[in-house]
Scaffold this motif. Structure first.
Motif, mmCIF file in Angstrom:
data_model
loop_
_atom_site.group_PDB
_atom_site.id
_atom_site.type_symbol
_atom_site.label_atom_id
_atom_site.label_comp_id
_atom_site.label_asym_id
_atom_site.label_seq_id
_atom_site.Cartn_x
_atom_site.Cartn_y
_atom_site.Cartn_z
ATOM 1 N N THR A 34 5.817 -33.054 14.287
ATOM 2 C CA THR A 34 6.682 -31.674 14.086
ATOM 3 C C THR A 34 6.231 -30.815 13.026
ATOM 4 N N LYS A 35 5.433 -31.380 11.939
ATOM 5 C CA LYS A 35 4.898 -30.624 10.933
ATOM 6 C C LYS A 35 3.814 -29.847 11.532
ATOM 7 N N ASP A 36 3.069 -30.029 12.504
ATOM 8 C CA ASP A 36 1.849 -29.408 12.995
ATOM 9 C C ASP A 36 2.521 -28.648 14.329
ATOM 10 N N LEU A 37 3.797 -28.500 14.537
ATOM 11 C CA LEU A 37 4.272 -27.752 15.856
ATOM 12 C C LEU A 37 3.914 -26.234 15.861
ATOM 13 N N LEU A 38 4.170 -25.491 14.880
ATOM 14 C CA LEU A 38 4.091 -23.916 14.830
ATOM 15 C C LEU A 38 2.392 -23.821 14.890
ATOM 16 N N LEU A 39 1.603 -24.675 14.380
ATOM 17 C CA LEU A 39 0.032 -24.464 14.378
ATOM 18 C C LEU A 39 -0.427 -24.898 15.835
ATOM 19 N N PHE A 40 0.166 -26.081 16.417
ATOM 20 C CA PHE A 40 0.038 -26.088 17.781
ATOM 21 C C PHE A 40 0.284 -24.906 18.948
ATOM 22 N N LEU A 41 1.320 -24.383 18.739
ATOM 23 C CA LEU A 41 1.928 -23.494 19.724
ATOM 24 C C LEU A 41 1.316 -22.049 19.525
ATOM 25 N N ASN A 42 0.778 -21.855 18.065
ATOM 26 C CA ASN A 42 -0.058 -20.628 17.927
ATOM 27 C C ASN A 42 -1.373 -20.798 18.428
ATOM 28 N N ASP A 43 -1.954 -21.841 18.546
ATOM 29 C CA ASP A 43 -3.216 -22.270 19.236
ATOM 30 C C ASP A 43 -2.810 -22.364 20.775
ATOM 31 N N TYR A 44 -1.809 -22.546 21.169
ATOM 32 C CA TYR A 44 -1.785 -22.998 22.665
ATOM 33 C C TYR A 44 -1.620 -21.381 23.246
ATOM 34 N N ILE A 45 -0.984 -20.445 22.684
ATOM 35 C CA ILE A 45 -0.924 -19.018 23.018
ATOM 36 C C ILE A 45 -1.964 -18.380 23.189
ATOM 37 N N LYS A 46 -2.959 -18.817 22.280
ATOM 38 C CA LYS A 46 -4.197 -18.028 22.152
ATOM 39 C C LYS A 46 -4.998 -18.289 23.580
ATOM 40 N N ASN A 47 -4.815 -19.373 24.232
ATOM 41 C CA ASN A 47 -5.591 -20.061 25.359
ATOM 42 C C ASN A 47 -4.836 -19.694 26.737
ATOM 43 N N GLU A 48 -3.715 -19.528 26.634
ATOM 44 C CA GLU A 48 -2.705 -19.520 27.905
ATOM 45 C C GLU A 48 -1.666 -18.445 27.653
ATOM 46 N N SER A 49 -1.209 -18.009 28.630
ATOM 47 C CA SER A 49 -0.294 -16.709 28.521
ATOM 48 C C SER A 49 1.163 -17.519 28.670
ATOM 49 N N VAL A 50 2.052 -17.436 27.970
ATOM 50 C CA VAL A 50 3.447 -17.998 27.674
ATOM 51 C C VAL A 50 4.354 -16.890 27.762
ATOM 52 N N GLU A 51 5.200 -17.061 28.826
ATOM 53 C CA GLU A 51 6.298 -15.767 29.047
ATOM 54 C C GLU A 51 7.563 -16.105 28.305
ATOM 55 N N LEU A 52 7.847 -17.559 28.017
ATOM 56 C CA LEU A 52 9.323 -17.881 27.351
ATOM 57 C C LEU A 52 8.935 -19.411 26.798
ATOM 58 N N PHE A 53 9.893 -19.409 25.728
ATOM 59 C CA PHE A 53 9.818 -20.749 25.084
ATOM 60 C C PHE A 53 11.351 -21.224 25.242
ATOM 61 N N LEU A 54 11.421 -22.375 25.851
ATOM 62 C CA LEU A 54 12.835 -23.223 26.272
ATOM 63 C C LEU A 54 12.747 -23.987 25.103
ATOM 64 N N ILE A 55 13.957 -24.099 24.322
ATOM 65 C CA ILE A 55 14.313 -25.119 23.492
ATOM 66 C C ILE A 55 15.387 -25.845 23.634
ATOM 67 N N GLY A 56 15.348 -27.197 23.589
ATOM 68 C CA GLY A 56 16.619 -27.996 23.716
ATOM 69 C C GLY A 56 17.638 -27.709 22.955
ATOM 70 N N GLU A 57 18.759 -27.696 23.428
ATOM 71 C CA GLU A 57 20.083 -27.498 22.567
ATOM 72 C C GLU A 57 20.914 -28.967 22.563
ATOM 73 N N PRO A 58 20.697 -29.684 21.554
ATOM 74 C CA PRO A 58 21.488 -31.027 21.405
ATOM 75 C C PRO A 58 22.998 -31.029 21.348
ATOM 76 N N LYS A 59 23.731 -31.399 22.181
ATOM 77 C CA LYS A 59 25.409 -31.060 21.896
ATOM 78 C C LYS A 59 25.934 -32.517 21.964
ATOM 79 N N GLN A 60 27.239 -32.480 21.245
ATOM 80 C CA GLN A 60 27.832 -33.903 21.439
ATOM 81 C C GLN A 60 28.675 -33.661 22.699
ATOM 82 N N MET A 61 29.171 -34.815 23.223
ATOM 83 C CA MET A 61 30.224 -34.848 24.362
ATOM 84 C C MET A 61 31.381 -33.666 24.348
ATOM 85 N N ASN A 62 31.734 -33.487 23.133
ATOM 86 C CA ASN A 62 32.919 -32.481 23.107
ATOM 87 C C ASN A 62 32.235 -30.983 22.974
ATOM 88 N N ASN A 63 31.012 -31.020 23.340
ATOM 89 C CA ASN A 63 30.406 -29.514 23.375
ATOM 90 C C ASN A 63 29.949 -28.776 22.007
#
Length: 136
Positions: A34-63
């Motif tokens: 995770t400490k390298d995540l932003l660096l990885f994403l920046n490198d990835y989008i230099k080589n690949e076209s990314v239209e959207l980031f999906l980020i998981g939203e963790p929720k409890q059972m009561n929402n």
């Protein structure tokens, strides 16, 4: 069309999955520290076209938001500053880790292989991405 990149954010490791350019197939890409995540994403989008980031939203059972939501919100703020031209969508990620583990069992992975938490994170990101694609 650009790819959709899904992120299963964790405080130590983050699973990443991506679609093909036609946004039909979701595939696990990798797991990064995770400490390298932003660096990885920046490198990835230099080589690949990314239209959207999906980020998981963790929720409890009561929402209500889970404990990890504060870490994810902090990451999203940094991501929006560093890569402002790619929109972010949140996707409910309840049960993805359990489903990922069951998927590993169902696919015949040995017990030693199922202890690989990085693989669980990558599969979880793929499940988040698949659920989004199915809902479109």
């Amino acid at each position: 069309m650009g790819r959709i990149l899904a992120i299963d954010y964790g405080t130590k490791r983050t699973g990443i999955a991506v679609t093909d350019e036609l946004q039909i197939i979701a595939s696990g890409l990798t797991t990064v520290n995770t400490k390298d995540l932003l660096l990885f994403l920046n490198d990835y989008i230099k080589n690949e076209s990314v239209e959207l980031f999906l980020i998981g939203e963790p929720k409890q059972m009561n929402n209500t938001a889970s404990e990890s939501e504060s870490y994810i919100a902090e990451f999203i703020q940094k991501l929006e500053k560093q890569i402002p031209n790619i929109p972010i969508t949140r996707v409910d990620e309840r049960f993805t880790s359990k489903i990922a583990f069951q998927t590993m069992i169902d696919s015949g992975l040995k017990k030693s292989q199922r202890k690989n938490k990085a693989l669980v994170d990558e599969i979880s990101a793929t499940l988040i991405l698949q659920s989004y694609l199915y809902s479109k």
